[in-house]
Design an enzyme around this catalytic site. Structure first.
Site, PDB file in Angstrom:
ATOM      1  CE  LYS A 189      40.095  -9.449 -21.212  1.00 19.48           C
ATOM      2  NZ  LYS A 189      38.952 -10.367 -21.217  1.00 19.48           N
ATOM      3  NE  ARG A 198      35.264 -15.702 -18.104  1.00 17.64           N
ATOM      4  CZ  ARG A 198      35.976 -14.835 -18.811  1.00 17.64           C
ATOM      5  NH1 ARG A 198      37.298 -14.855 -18.742  1.00 17.64           N
ATOM      6  NH2 ARG A 198      35.386 -13.941 -19.571  1.00 17.64           N
TER       7      ARG A 198
HETATM    8  C1  LIG Z   1      38.734 -10.795 -22.415  1.00 17.47           C
HETATM    9  C2  LIG Z   1      37.410 -11.015 -22.985  1.00 17.47           C
HETATM   10  C3  LIG Z   1      37.213 -10.925 -24.367  1.00 17.47           C
HETATM   11  C4  LIG Z   1      38.351 -10.696 -25.337  1.00 17.47           C
HETATM   12  O1  LIG Z   1      39.138 -11.837 -25.373  1.00 17.47           O
HETATM   13  P1  LIG Z   1      40.404 -11.948 -26.363  1.00 17.47           P
HETATM   14  O2  LIG Z   1      40.847 -13.342 -26.213  1.00 17.47           O
HETATM   15  O3  LIG Z   1      41.398 -10.954 -25.881  1.00 17.47           O
HETATM   16  O4  LIG Z   1      39.906 -11.626 -27.722  1.00 17.47           O
HETATM   17  C5  LIG Z   1      35.937 -11.087 -24.854  1.00 17.47           C
HETATM   18  N1  LIG Z   1      34.901 -11.327 -24.026  1.00 17.47           N
HETATM   19  C6  LIG Z   1      35.032 -11.414 -22.694  1.00 17.47           C
HETATM   20  C7  LIG Z   1      33.832 -11.671 -21.851  1.00 17.47           C
HETATM   21  C8  LIG Z   1      36.292 -11.278 -22.129  1.00 17.47           C
HETATM   22  O5  LIG Z   1      36.430 -11.369 -20.800  1.00 17.47           O
END
Ligand SMILES: *Cc1c(COP(=O)(O)O)cnc(C)c1O
Length: 363
Positions: free
Chosen positions: A36, A136
């Site tokens: 992302k 969350r």
């Molecule tokens: C963004 C996200 C991740 C990855 O997080 P990082 O801190 O970049 O490793 C994993 N799971 C979910 C649900 C996320 O939103």
């Protein structure tokens, strides 16, 4: 070369990803590479796949779509894709089209996925996210069994696993206690419904300290979703560098458009700045100040760190002010910055910041 630009060293991204995949595989944990922050960049996704991630995860279906439809990379077209944010009801059709797996918490969404998958005559895989305290996304643990029961009754939906996400909204750290809770929930579901959960997804980059500590039992947890640690080489609880990884795989380069010796203290009556802050003003005498052509519209300027001796002292929409301890910078000179996650995601998203990929030599 055009500035400002992000220089993305695919060798270092590859190396970071491969190192983490290897270390985690050793602990019985597979990795989904989270794209992302890279806006679904095909170049980056390809490197992650080459480094051994089992799937590509993204929170936005538009990013997954752009990776999927990429004609140039065969690997990408065949890769398993995972939507890591709950699907919008209004996007169910695209989710089915482009994501093999989606993370879910709402039975209404899963029902709609089921209806649409049934009509198309194919299966969609889901991971049910469980709330473990970060507040969350996630189903409350006491409601998990009932949700699983409802899911198992739906046609064309395959329950691939369960997962959790910590350290995002509230900074709750993954630890042996909450990870054991997730592990136990997985075992309870497996026993109650006589099934095997293929994925028990413990979390994101914040889980690395827990996962790589050999004192900790990983239990049923066999999967993590990693973004930041791969791109920035740090864990995300204290943002400490991870031993052996590159922290400069991605840098922001900006160009000097003014370089002058100026007083450190402004003259006149001081009110708010362009962005509403009132800055503390100390007189440090004359300083070597430079302006770079990049600003708050392009990057989170609080998340930039330059080399020793160059310090960010101010920013507005299109200007970044730095001070140099080594004397005046030259107009036209380029300065490289390390970025944090916030600076990275914003500069990746800015159409004014070009992206330069240093090609990967490893495959
Ligand atoms: C963004 C996200 C991740 C990855 O997080 P990082 O801190 O970049 O490793 C994993 N799971 C979910 C649900 C996320 O939103």
């Amino acid at each position: 070369m055009s500035a400002p630009r992000l220089e993305i060293d695919l060798n270092k991204v590859f190396y970071n990803a491969k190192t983490l995949v290897t270390r985690l595989n050793d602990r019985g944990i597979s990795v989904t590479g989270v794209t992302k922050v890279a806006l679904g960049s095909v170049e980056i996704a390809n490197v992650l796949l080459q480094a051994g991630v089992i799937s590509l995860g993204d929170s936005r279906i538009s990013n997954i779509k752009s990776m999927r439809v990429s004609k140039s990379h065969l690997l990408m077209q065949q890769a398993t894709t995972m939507l890591i944010r709950s699907p919008m009801l209004s996007q169910v059709a695209e989710v089915l089209e482009y994501a093999d797996i989606s993370c879910n918490t709402e039975i209404d969404v899963i029902k709609k996925l089921s209806d649409a998958a049934y009509r198309r005559g194919y299966n969609h895989h889901i991971v049910l996210m469980v709330e473990l305290g970060d507040l969350r996304e996630g189903i409350m643990p006491k409601d998990l069994t009932e949700t699983v029961r409802a899911v198992l009754a739906l046609p064309n939906i395959i329950l691939k696993g369960i997962g959790a996400n910590l350290a995002c909204r509230s900074g709750v750290s993954p630890d042996p206690v909450n990870m054991m809770t997730l592990s136990q929930l997985a075992e309870d579901i497996e026993t109650e419904f006589n099934l095997t959960l293929e994925i028990v997804s413990g979390g994101n980059s914040a889980n690395l300290t827990w996962a790589l500590d050999r004192q900790n039992e990983t239990g049923r947890i066999n999967h993590l979703r990693l973004g930041e640690s791969i791109f920035l080489g740090c864990e995300t609880l204290d943002r400490k560098p991870i031993t052996g990884l590159y922290t400069d795989a991605i840098q922001l380069i900006a160009e000097v458009i003014e370089a002058k010796v100026k007083p450190s203290k402004p003259t006149g009556n001081i009110a708010q700045t362009a962005f509403g802050k009132v800055l503390p003003m100390v007189d440090r005498g004359n300083v070597s100040q430079a302006i770079l052509a990049v600003g708050i519209q392009d990057v989170d300027t609080d998340g930039l760190r330059a080399v020793m001796g160059i310090e960010v002292t101010g920013a507005s929409s299109d200007h970044l002010i730095v001070e140099s301890a080594h004397g005046t910078l030259r107009v036209g000179e380029e300065i490289a910055f390390q970025v944090d996650y916030s600076a990275l995601v914003r500069s990746m998203t800015s159409p004014f910041v070009s992206k330069k990929y240093l090609p990967c030599r490893h495959f």
